[in-house]
Structure formats: C-alpha cells, structure tokens
Design a protein around this motif. Structure first.
Motif, PDB file in Angstrom:
ATOM      1  N   LEU A  64       1.776  -6.284   2.622  1.00 48.23           N
ATOM      2  CA  LEU A  64       0.827  -5.306   2.922  1.00 48.23           C
ATOM      3  C   LEU A  64       0.685  -4.122   2.018  1.00 48.23           C
ATOM      4  O   LEU A  64       1.748  -3.527   1.942  1.00 48.23           O
ATOM      5  N   ARG A  65      -0.462  -3.803   1.680  1.00 51.27           N
ATOM      6  CA  ARG A  65      -0.608  -2.774   1.026  1.00 51.27           C
ATOM      7  C   ARG A  65      -1.864  -1.863   1.353  1.00 51.27           C
ATOM      8  O   ARG A  65      -2.737  -2.128   1.945  1.00 51.27           O
ATOM      9  N   VAL A  66      -1.542  -0.500   1.321  1.00 54.08           N
ATOM     10  CA  VAL A  66      -2.663   0.418   1.495  1.00 54.08           C
ATOM     11  C   VAL A  66      -2.944   1.122  -0.003  1.00 54.08           C
ATOM     12  O   VAL A  66      -2.169   1.630  -0.598  1.00 54.08           O
ATOM     13  N   ASN A  67      -4.299   0.734  -0.010  1.00 53.31           N
ATOM     14  CA  ASN A  67      -4.909   1.107  -1.514  1.00 53.31           C
ATOM     15  C   ASN A  67      -5.219   2.711  -1.588  1.00 53.31           C
ATOM     16  O   ASN A  67      -5.031   3.313  -0.542  1.00 53.31           O
ATOM     17  N   ASP A  68      -5.710   2.899  -2.550  1.00 60.33           N
ATOM     18  CA  ASP A  68      -5.917   4.375  -2.968  1.00 60.33           C
ATOM     19  C   ASP A  68      -6.919   5.055  -1.708  1.00 60.33           C
ATOM     20  O   ASP A  68      -6.916   6.501  -1.667  1.00 60.33           O
ATOM     21  N   LYS A  69      -7.839   4.194  -1.394  1.00 59.90           N
ATOM     22  CA  LYS A  69      -8.902   4.730  -0.411  1.00 59.90           C
ATOM     23  C   LYS A  69      -8.224   4.784   0.948  1.00 59.90           C
ATOM     24  O   LYS A  69      -8.975   5.328   1.970  1.00 59.90           O
ATOM     25  N   GLY A  70      -6.973   4.281   1.494  1.00 61.70           N
ATOM     26  CA  GLY A  70      -6.341   4.432   2.741  1.00 61.70           C
ATOM     27  C   GLY A  70      -6.846   2.988   3.638  1.00 61.70           C
ATOM     28  O   GLY A  70      -6.731   2.868   4.656  1.00 61.70           O
ATOM     29  N   ASN A  71      -7.320   2.170   2.769  1.00 58.70           N
ATOM     30  CA  ASN A  71      -7.863   0.669   3.218  1.00 58.70           C
ATOM     31  C   ASN A  71      -6.522  -0.319   3.103  1.00 58.70           C
ATOM     32  O   ASN A  71      -5.860  -0.291   2.140  1.00 58.70           O
ATOM     33  N   LEU A  72      -6.676  -1.307   4.017  1.00 64.07           N
ATOM     34  CA  LEU A  72      -5.539  -2.251   4.051  1.00 64.07           C
ATOM     35  C   LEU A  72      -6.032  -3.465   3.006  1.00 64.07           C
ATOM     36  O   LEU A  72      -7.166  -3.953   3.423  1.00 64.07           O
ATOM     37  N   VAL A  73      -4.913  -3.934   2.385  1.00 61.62           N
ATOM     38  CA  VAL A  73      -5.224  -5.348   1.441  1.00 61.62           C
ATOM     39  C   VAL A  73      -3.738  -6.048   1.736  1.00 61.62           C
ATOM     40  O   VAL A  73      -2.578  -5.810   2.102  1.00 61.62           O
ATOM     41  N   LEU A  74      -3.953  -7.385   1.406  1.00 64.04           N
ATOM     42  CA  LEU A  74      -2.900  -8.170   1.664  1.00 64.04           C
ATOM     43  C   LEU A  74      -2.454  -8.886   0.174  1.00 64.04           C
ATOM     44  O   LEU A  74      -3.625  -9.011  -0.653  1.00 64.04           O
ATOM     45  N   VAL A  75      -1.447  -8.941  -0.315  1.00 67.98           N
ATOM     46  CA  VAL A  75      -1.101  -9.375  -1.760  1.00 67.98           C
ATOM     47  C   VAL A  75      -0.363 -10.612  -1.423  1.00 67.98           C
ATOM     48  O   VAL A  75       0.752 -10.780  -0.893  1.00 67.98           O
ATOM     49  N   LEU A  76      -0.790 -11.783  -1.898  1.00 66.40           N
ATOM     50  CA  LEU A  76      -0.462 -13.165  -1.801  1.00 66.40           C
ATOM     51  C   LEU A  76       0.353 -13.638  -2.957  1.00 66.40           C
ATOM     52  O   LEU A  76      -0.165 -13.554  -4.052  1.00 66.40           O
ATOM     53  N   ASP A  77       1.551 -14.140  -2.667  1.00 68.09           N
ATOM     54  CA  ASP A  77       2.415 -14.704  -3.766  1.00 68.09           C
ATOM     55  C   ASP A  77       2.519 -13.734  -5.081  1.00 68.09           C
ATOM     56  O   ASP A  77       2.475 -14.120  -6.285  1.00 68.09           O
ATOM     57  N   ASP A  78       2.781 -12.382  -4.702  1.00 73.92           N
ATOM     58  CA  ASP A  78       3.098 -11.495  -5.853  1.00 73.92           C
ATOM     59  C   ASP A  78       1.958 -11.444  -6.874  1.00 73.92           C
ATOM     60  O   ASP A  78       2.265 -11.602  -8.196  1.00 73.92           O
ATOM     61  N   ALA A  79       0.646 -11.732  -6.396  1.00 72.54           N
ATOM     62  CA  ALA A  79      -0.476 -11.613  -7.484  1.00 72.54           C
ATOM     63  C   ALA A  79      -0.645 -10.485  -8.172  1.00 72.54           C
ATOM     64  O   ALA A  79      -0.986 -10.665  -9.385  1.00 72.54           O
ATOM     65  N   VAL A  80       0.065  -9.295  -7.758  1.00 71.09           N
ATOM     66  CA  VAL A  80       0.207  -8.065  -8.598  1.00 71.09           C
ATOM     67  C   VAL A  80       1.667  -7.505  -8.213  1.00 71.09           C
ATOM     68  O   VAL A  80       2.247  -7.725  -7.124  1.00 71.09           O
ATOM     69  N   ALA A  81       2.150  -6.829  -9.133  1.00 67.70           N
ATOM     70  CA  ALA A  81       3.378  -6.267  -9.034  1.00 67.70           C
ATOM     71  C   ALA A  81       3.247  -5.021  -8.002  1.00 67.70           C
ATOM     72  O   ALA A  81       2.273  -4.476  -7.753  1.00 67.70           O
ATOM     73  N   PRO A  82       4.390  -4.832  -7.123  1.00 64.22           N
ATOM     74  CA  PRO A  82       4.378  -3.643  -6.225  1.00 64.22           C
ATOM     75  C   PRO A  82       3.953  -2.366  -6.994  1.00 64.22           C
ATOM     76  O   PRO A  82       4.282  -2.305  -7.995  1.00 64.22           O
ATOM     77  N   ARG A  83       3.196  -1.584  -6.464  1.00 58.69           N
ATOM     78  CA  ARG A  83       2.909  -0.219  -7.028  1.00 58.69           C
ATOM     79  C   ARG A  83       4.168   0.547  -7.121  1.00 58.69           C
ATOM     80  O   ARG A  83       5.153   0.648  -6.576  1.00 58.69           O
ATOM     81  N   GLY A  84       4.152   1.316  -8.383  1.00 61.71           N
ATOM     82  CA  GLY A  84       5.313   2.037  -8.667  1.00 61.71           C
ATOM     83  C   GLY A  84       5.440   3.233  -7.630  1.00 61.71           C
ATOM     84  O   GLY A  84       4.448   3.795  -7.014  1.00 61.71           O
ATOM     85  N   PHE A  85       6.597   3.704  -7.511  1.00 59.17           N
ATOM     86  CA  PHE A  85       6.764   5.142  -6.910  1.00 59.17           C
ATOM     87  C   PHE A  85       6.283   5.974  -7.448  1.00 59.17           C
ATOM     88  O   PHE A  85       6.112   6.178  -8.859  1.00 59.17           O
ATOM     89  N   ALA A  86       5.803   7.039  -6.786  1.00 55.62           N
ATOM     90  CA  ALA A  86       5.315   8.319  -7.445  1.00 55.62           C
ATOM     91  C   ALA A  86       5.958   9.387  -6.770  1.00 55.62           C
ATOM     92  O   ALA A  86       5.976   9.459  -5.431  1.00 55.62           O
ATOM     93  N   VAL A  87       6.087  10.329  -7.462  1.00 56.19           N
ATOM     94  CA  VAL A  87       6.615  11.639  -6.995  1.00 56.19           C
ATOM     95  C   VAL A  87       5.422  12.502  -6.719  1.00 56.19           C
ATOM     96  O   VAL A  87       4.424  12.795  -7.303  1.00 56.19           O
ATOM     97  N   GLU A  88       5.252  12.797  -5.329  1.00 52.82           N
ATOM     98  CA  GLU A  88       3.942  13.729  -4.814  1.00 52.82           C
ATOM     99  C   GLU A  88       4.049  14.852  -4.805  1.00 52.82           C
ATOM    100  O   GLU A  88       3.304  15.864  -5.023  1.00 52.82           O
ATOM    101  N   GLY A  89       5.334  15.667  -4.723  1.00 50.59           N
ATOM    102  CA  GLY A  89       5.507  16.972  -4.502  1.00 50.59           C
ATOM    103  C   GLY A  89       6.500  17.462  -4.060  1.00 50.59           C
ATOM    104  O   GLY A  89       7.483  16.506  -3.441  1.00 50.59           O
ATOM    105  N   GLY A  90       6.875  18.742  -4.097  1.00 45.75           N
ATOM    106  CA  GLY A  90       8.087  19.372  -3.644  1.00 45.75           C
ATOM    107  C   GLY A  90       8.878  20.388  -4.377  1.00 45.75           C
ATOM    108  O   GLY A  90       8.089  21.187  -5.110  1.00 45.75           O
ATOM    109  N   SER A  91      10.056  20.548  -4.544  1.00 44.21           N
ATOM    110  CA  SER A  91      10.553  21.656  -5.184  1.00 44.21           C
ATOM    111  C   SER A  91      11.972  21.017  -6.044  1.00 44.21           C
ATOM    112  O   SER A  91      12.509  20.138  -5.649  1.00 44.21           O
ATOM    113  N   VAL A  92      12.074  21.604  -7.228  1.00 43.14           N
ATOM    114  CA  VAL A  92      13.170  21.373  -8.068  1.00 43.14           C
ATOM    115  C   VAL A  92      13.784  23.006  -8.451  1.00 43.14           C
ATOM    116  O   VAL A  92      12.799  23.662  -8.842  1.00 43.14           O
TER     117      VAL A  92
END
Length: 648
Positions: free
Chosen positions: A100-128
C-alpha cells in the motif's frame, strides 16, 4: 482494507480499481456497516489481486452518491486520518506481493508484485547541530510505504572512508502520519562524538562527510546525505579537539556544489592554534598591517604549486623580489620543493601563516581565497580582510561554475576576477553575476610558460579526465561507470596497438581522484599522480590530448595541437545546470561519446601525424586571442590595482 467516514450524505457506495493510466476496470459494491457515528466499508484485497495477472500499480477510486443522485468517481485517499494498523512492509495476498502506497497527492495506490521499487526515504526537516566535536540530529524521516527498522548517524573521512557511527532513536511520528494522509513518517534523534576520528586520520585527510544510514524491515539499506535543507548554518559551531600533540580545528559547513553537510578538519600545533584564536578575535593591528605592509599571500589548493598561483609567484619573485609576497603550501606537499627554491614560502597551518593571512592586503589564488587561509572558520574569514583576487584554475566555460564561483554562491566571492578573453569575460559577467569592472582580461600566468618553445618535439597521447563529484570515495569509484568506460578506452585494440608500436600514452587523474589511479589496468601506459609531474610540462611534451570536460583542453589547444573530448556521461555530468558554452560548436576539439569512436579517431589522427582542423584552431583563439607571453605581466599590474567594491 477498511475505510470509514462520517455517516450521512454523500455516501461512498462502490470502490473501483484501475491499472495506472487506464480506465476503471471494475467496481466493488460496498455495504456500509454503521459503527457509532461512522460508516465503515471493506475492500477485499484478494478480489483486487485476482483482477490482474501481471505486476502493476493499481489506482483506487470511490463512487460517491446513491440511486437518483448525481454519481461521481473520485480518487480514494486524502482522509483527515489514515490509520495503518498493519506493518508498512509489503504483505502477501493470494500468494502475491501487495504494498500500500500513499502518493504525492495523498491518494492510495496498490503496488502488485514489486512493480516499482519502494520509495526512498526522505529527510523532511528538523535540526542538526555541532558543539565541541559532537554532532547531534533531530529529524523527521518520510518513509512513505515502508517501516524503518534502524537508523544510524555516520561520519566518515572522505578519502579513506574510515568512519564512526551511532544508533539513533527511531519513533513513529503519528501526528505527521495524519498530515501526510497516511504516508509513514518517523522521528529520529541522537548524537555522535566525531572527535574519536581525529586520532585515526590519515595523511591528507581533511574532510568528514555526515550521512544517515536507514534500514527498513525488508533489510533494504539507504544512505542519505545530510544537507542544508535539514538545518541552519547557525546551528553548526566550530570546535577545537586535541589529540596527542595536535589540535584539530573542526568547521562544519555545507559544500558549495550541492549543499551536503561536511566537516573541514585542519591541524595545528598548540602554539599555532593559540595564534589562530588570537587572530580570530580580529585585532586592530591586522587592519593597520593590511593598509601599510602591502603583503600578498599567493597559492592554489593547499597541496599544489604548479598552476597559475605558482607561475604568478615565480614571476613576482624574479621581477619584483622586494614585494612582500608569500606562497602558502602544505608542509608535506610534493610540490613544496619546487616553490621553496623561490623563497618566502610559508607552511599552511603554521603560526606565521595565521598572522600573514590576517595581515595580507591581497589574497591571490587559483580557487576560492578561503583555500589560502589556515581554516574556514567564519571568524578567520572575517579576520582576513584582504582583497580577494581570482587568478583562475583554467579557462572558464565548459563546466558550469555558477554554484562554485558565482558571486551569489555559498562562498565569499572574489573582488577581482581574471579571464583570458572578452568571450570568457562575458560568461563571468552574465552567468556568474560579477560587475564588469571586477572582471579583467589578462590571460592566465601559466600560458607564458606553456607557449615557450618546447625543448624537444612533442610525441604521444596524454589522457586527463576530470573528476566526478558523485565519486568521492574509492568503493564508489571502483564500481562506477566512469571507471568502466575509461577502462574500455584503455583496453581498445587501437590503443593497445599504439602501445605495442612504442607510442607514448600517459595518464594523469584530476587531483580529487589522485588516489584512485591504481583502479585501472594500464599496462604499458605512463601513469602519473598529481605532484609527480607538472601538468604544464606534460602538456608541452605530448602531441595530442584526450579529456572530457576539463579546461586543460583549452590550454592544449593554444599549442595548436589536437584535443579529443570523451563525453559519454554528458547529461549526468551537467545535470540541469548545463554548460556556459555550446559544447558542439565552441569546444576546440572533436567531441566523441563512445570508446570505439574515440579510439578509432585517435588511431586515424596518429597515422596522419595528429593534425589540427582549422575550425578547432579558430575556436581556441576565441578564448585566448593574445599569444604574446605577457599574461603574467598584465596580471601583476591588475593585482596591484585590485580593490573591493566596498572600497568605492
């Protein structure tokens, strides 16, 4: 899979499915089961999977309305709250992988049989932050359709890749789950003492790179470089760490090429560091010395003395020996002996260097003036108030240098910028943002020696590829397309026949790759590391040159000898930035894109004595019209009158 919504109208009556980009294939009627003040609907994933034999991305739709009302189809998603009660990793339904994936617009999609790789992790913000040698982070990580199993903060030496790391605390950030319509978001925090790496630093190690190493529940690992979007520069304070008899001065910064978080590490004796601390308090006498003593500090990158800095300094020492000009260089540099014979050489990082940097009226270098300073600590940069004079490393144009040398870049720009032609001056004014009065057409000091009569006739082929910013470490270099494509050239039968015939073929890598030369199989080639031979001498000795994007191609073309450009990775190299030039109509040599064409072109040219086509000779003249061997003299008079725009 369950969906719930407040009871009332309009009500979702059906859930539809469609393969990405296609029409809705099937609607699944839904019976609303009241649960308090909400209606709950269920979708049988096994029924969805049964509709499609192959892999793919399935969009989900909902039909809104009842009989007698207007019925519309809307994407399923963008709920005020999306609760993901099962693991985020892929599940198995009817023997098939479903994610189950949530796309960039917030809608739900299903990915069957690894049709695409999982989306990469992304650092959204915070502090360093960085304090006293301790790097601390508190960041939000968007995992999209995955669950983070572990996170590490890692800091590694850029050359050797020797690293130290620590495990970070990872917790789901449920509030952000809702903000992103169910896309998984985590909070990760922790700290790392980088001072333990100081005692393990090898020769020439000056830069540490910081990164996150994230692992999901399926064991997939992703490395994320921290960059300037994750924190402000003000959170990163310099620090001094003592290990043995050495003081390591650590300056966190964001790199000027793409903003990655790195730590510059400079070494000092205790006495020299004490001098540094005194100077960084900006004493009044430094400003007086700049106005009265007329000191010039000259150099290149710290370990070199063979470029325009060296040629300019040599000319000044020979023609104006009373001028208080000093050359700064690393004490262990292989070029030190060459420049030391001229006198007035100062060791980088010494107490003398610290005081000269603060008192110099002119900071004259081939790169950013910060390379001439003992440290890039912002306090030292403020204390060194001399006029910044750019001699340049080479003719500018092929590589896009807006990020590196642009007047509005991350590094304090030059006050005076020297170029070789009106065409190059136009580039610096138009693209780099300098005022016309800051840019002076003089030619490069090294051209005077380059154009001197050669002691022996040139022979053989010289190969000088430039560096790739995405290959800072040896393991990346070994597995790179860059290494494979150049090795393909070196192994080509046409070049092997040249070697067997006794033809000279020489290779020297860019300074940033100087430690990787043994990654190539170069039997029969002459191989040089930076510092073993002056590039200027190698240019004069050879009859033809192969490069890719290096400005050394212009130098060689000035000798009226053929240049061949091997640009197999042009689009990746330039990215979205592009070049300052039209590469197909302005470069002073033939451009080739594959090893076969390059090798065959070289072999054919060798058979004809390496001739130069007229069009390439004319192109070279556009970038250096003067062949009078007076470039250094013009540069010297320009430096004498150089001043900052703030002085006006």
């Amino acid at each position: 899979m369950k969906f719930s919504a407040p009871a009332g109208r309009p009500r979702t009556t059906k859930v539809g499915i469609s393969l990405r980009g296609g029409s809705i294939d099937r609607w699944f009627p839904c019976e609303a089961a009241p649960e308090g003040d909400r209606d709950t609907l269920e979708l049988d994933l096994a029924a969805v999977v049964a509709e499609y034999e192959g892999s793919g991305i399935v969009d989900l739709w909902r039909q809104v309305g009842e009989t007698g009302q207007r019925v519309t189809a809307r994407r399923l998603g963008r709920f005020p709250r999306t609760a993901r009660e099962s693991e985020l990793a892929e599940t198995v339904v009817a023997g098939r992988s479903v994610r189950l994936r949530v796309n960039d617009k917030g809608n739900l999609v299903l990915v069957l049989d690894d049709a695409v790789a999982p989306r990469g992790f992304a650092v959204e913000g915070g502090s360093v932050s960085h304090r006293d040698g301790v790097l601390a982070i508190d960041l939000a990580i968007v995992a999209h359709d995955r669950e983070i199993r572990s996170a590490e903060l890692q800091v590694a030496w850029r050359q050797s890749a020797d690293s130290v790391s620590t495990q970070l605390l990872v917790q789901p950030d449920l509030g952000r789950f809702d903000d992103r319509y169910g896309a998984a978001t985590y909070r990760t925090e922790g700290s790392l003492d980088v001072s333990v790496l100081m005692a393990r630093s090898g020769p020439g190690e000056t830069v540490l790179d910081a990164r996150l190493v994230l692992t999901d529940t399926a064991g997939r690992v992703q490395t994320v470089r921290l960059n300037e979007r994750h924190a402000t520069q003000g959170d990163l304070d310099p620090a001094a760490v003592t290990a043995g008899d050495t003081v390591f001065h650590i300056v966190p910064h964001y790199t000027f090429l793409w903003g990655g978080l790195s730590l510059q590490v400079d070494r000092f004796t205790p006495a020299a560091h004490a001098a540094l601390e005194r100077v960084m308090r900006t004493p009044w006498w430094a400003a007086v010395a700049r106005r009265t003593l007329g000191i010039w500090l000259v150099g290149e990158v710290p370990y070199k003395a063979q470029d325009n800095g060296y040629h300019f300094f040599r000319w000044v020492r020979q023609r104006h020996p009373m001028r208080p000009a000093f050359y700064v260089i690393d004490p262990d540099s292989p070029d030190r002996r060459r420049v030391e014979a001229l006198g007035r050489v100062v060791e980088r990082g010494s107490a003398k260097h610290v005081y000269l940097a603060a008192c110099a009226a002119r900071l004259i270098g081939t790169h950013h003036a910060d390379y001439l300073l003992p440290t890039t600590d912002p306090r030292m940069i403020r204390a060194a108030g001399g006029v910044r004079v750019m001699l340049q490393h080479g003719v500018l144009g092929t590589k896009n240098m807006v990020t590196t040398y642009g007047r509005r870049g991350r590094v304090q720009p030059a006050d005076v910028f020297h170029v070789s032609s009106p065409r190059e001056r136009d580039i610096v004014v138009r693209d780099l943002g300098y005022e016309p009065e800051q840019v002076r057409v003089t030619g490069l000091p090294r051209f005077d020696a380059l154009l001197a009569p050669a002691p022996t006739p040139p022979r053989g082929l010289l190969v000088i590829p430039t560096w790739r910013s995405w290959l800072p470490q040896r393991n990346q270099f070994d597995d790179s397309d860059f290494r494979l494509r150049w090795q393909e050239v070196f192994d080509h039968p046409a070049l092997r026949r040249m070697v067997d015939d006794g033809e000279r073929i020489s290779l020297i890598l860019h300074p940033n790759m100087r430690n990787f030369v043994d990654a190539f199989d170069l039997q029969g080639f002459e191989v040089y590391r930076q510092g073993e031979r002056a590039v200027q001498d190698l240019l004069r000795e050879h009859a033809a040159l192969v490069t890719d994007y290096s400005s050394v191609g212009f130098d060689f073309a000035l000798l009226e000898r053929p240049v061949y450009y091997y640009q197999f990775d042009r689009s990746k190299y330039f990215g979205g930035a592009g070049s300052h030039l039209d590469l197909d109509t302005e470069l002073p040599g033939k451009v080739l894109f594959d090893a076969e064409s390059l090798a065959e072109t070289i072999a054919a040219a060798r058979a004809e004595g390496f001739p130069v086509e007229r069009q390439y000779r004319e192109r070279a003249l556009r970038f250096f019209p003067a062949h009078d061997r007076k470039s250094t003299e013009r540069t010297y008079h320009s430096v004498r009158t150089a001043r900052s725009l703030s002085d006006d």
